[in-house]
Write a protein that holds these residues in place. Sequence first.
Motif: not given
Length: 572
Positions: A92-103, A122-125
Amino acid sequence: MVSTLAVPGSYPTLRDALEIAPDGAVVMIAPGVYRERLEIIGRRLTLRAAEDNGKDNGKDNGKDNGKDNGTGHGTGDVLIDASELDGPALEVTGGAVVVEGVDLTSGDYPAAVVKSGHLTIRRSEINAGYGAGVQASDGATVEADEIRVLRAQYGFVFSDAGGTVESSEIRGISDDGVIVRLGADPTIRGTTVADCGYRGIYIYQSGRPVIERCDISGTGDAGIVAAHGSSPRIVETWVHQTIGSGIVVGPGCTATIEKCRVEQTAEPAVYVDEKATATVDLTGSGGLTRATTTAQDDAEVDRLLSELDSMIGLDGVKDEVRSLIDEIQVNEWRRGAGLSVGAVSHHLIFTGAPGTGKTTVARIYGQLLKALGVLPLGQFREVSRRDLVGQYIGHTAEKATSVFEAAMGGVLFIDEAYTLARAGGAAADFGQEAIDTLVKLMEDHRDQVAVIVAGYTTEMSDFLDANSGLASRFAKTLEFENYGPDELVMIADRIARNDDYIFAAGLPTALHEHFSSLERNRNFGNAREARKLLEGMRKAQSGRLRAMGRMPSRDDLRTLMLDDLRAAARRS
């Protein structure tokens, strides 16, 4: 209205969906393994496991230190697997990224990289082969909640970055669990850091983290280390079962340690350098040691020199080491008497074939420097080309600097150092960048670390030609000669006795004949030849004893015979 895109479905791959997704979109990912890399630049996106939907996964915000944290993690249903690809799983370069439940899984790269942007995960391995689980830099912010980093070189790395790591687990890391550097100021809260090969949390280059209600244990060195002008605040944290001290505050640092438990660590439990400023409030733990000028430990020097003398052979090497130690000791006496002392380098070159004791002598040398009061820690850190050389421009300097700084206060041992030298002038070989970085660091910190480079004699000459200033950084070259047959028989006998074996009559003579017949070429392993042969003899003995038809006696179990040697030699 928020756009929602499903993968797979209308979009067979994640990259297909990201190319068409508008800013603010949510990409819902169905269960499966996605063997691809995601590079997101300047976007606002959410990547969410289709079956995650923000579920709790056992999170317990009221947990107490020392108990099962109930840390949540990924669903295990969605995995972005870049282990066979060239780069991080998520970048991720710049911006805003949300990752949920993804390993996330990567190979020889960090699993997730964020530069100057905002990553909420959140909630990632997370697993990485040879890099960080999560690496943040260039003013980035990471908000990590209920994350498990279970395999990586480092867990989290914050460089000029901030954010929060909360209710997470960092375990089984090969190096440092968390690194905070270059003024980074993350908050690490309610997180377990355990079973790391080196330190639990390493803070340097003016790092300013808050470490709150964490559980740090099972580290190969100290639990928490602050160095190079850092200023951590450590609150209600439990540091225990560490090989090194629980908390170390280095020179120039300012630390606040409040209501912490530090127990079952090396002494001292908390070490504060005399040039550091620290407020320390410990609850039910070991004591605080504030460093003073390091004194020589004459008894330990004598013990270590006796250990060196007990090594088989290496007469020339022993004499050289004693000469170095004599000079260092006299210089310390002169310094104590107020007399001038010239600048002395502790860096050495070890040349010779494998199996000649170079690593063992390097360890003893580091411990001697500590006993003489020259180096504060005396720890031994062995690295190779892979630990120093990166995969892209600029990465190598960062890796080499990190490794060097981790060895400060002790010995950095670079085995097969000649592999760093650029081969045939290939500009794409980043080994030269590692050499150039080391040359500068060795000069800037010659009083704080001992660098020992080792390898074959001829190749090490080529290595020294790789940088015009490299050879001058080393105080001396020690040549480790091949062991002769007499010495190899003595080594074999010592190894056998240490393992509760003895040689039958006539076996030492037969061993001498065997070792005399071996060709001393490049593949000759010296002491490794003796160890390998004994392993073969023990296997042969096992087969011989099982064929006896009776329970072997204690003497039978201990004794290696001529037949065992003949069988082992045939198989080698």
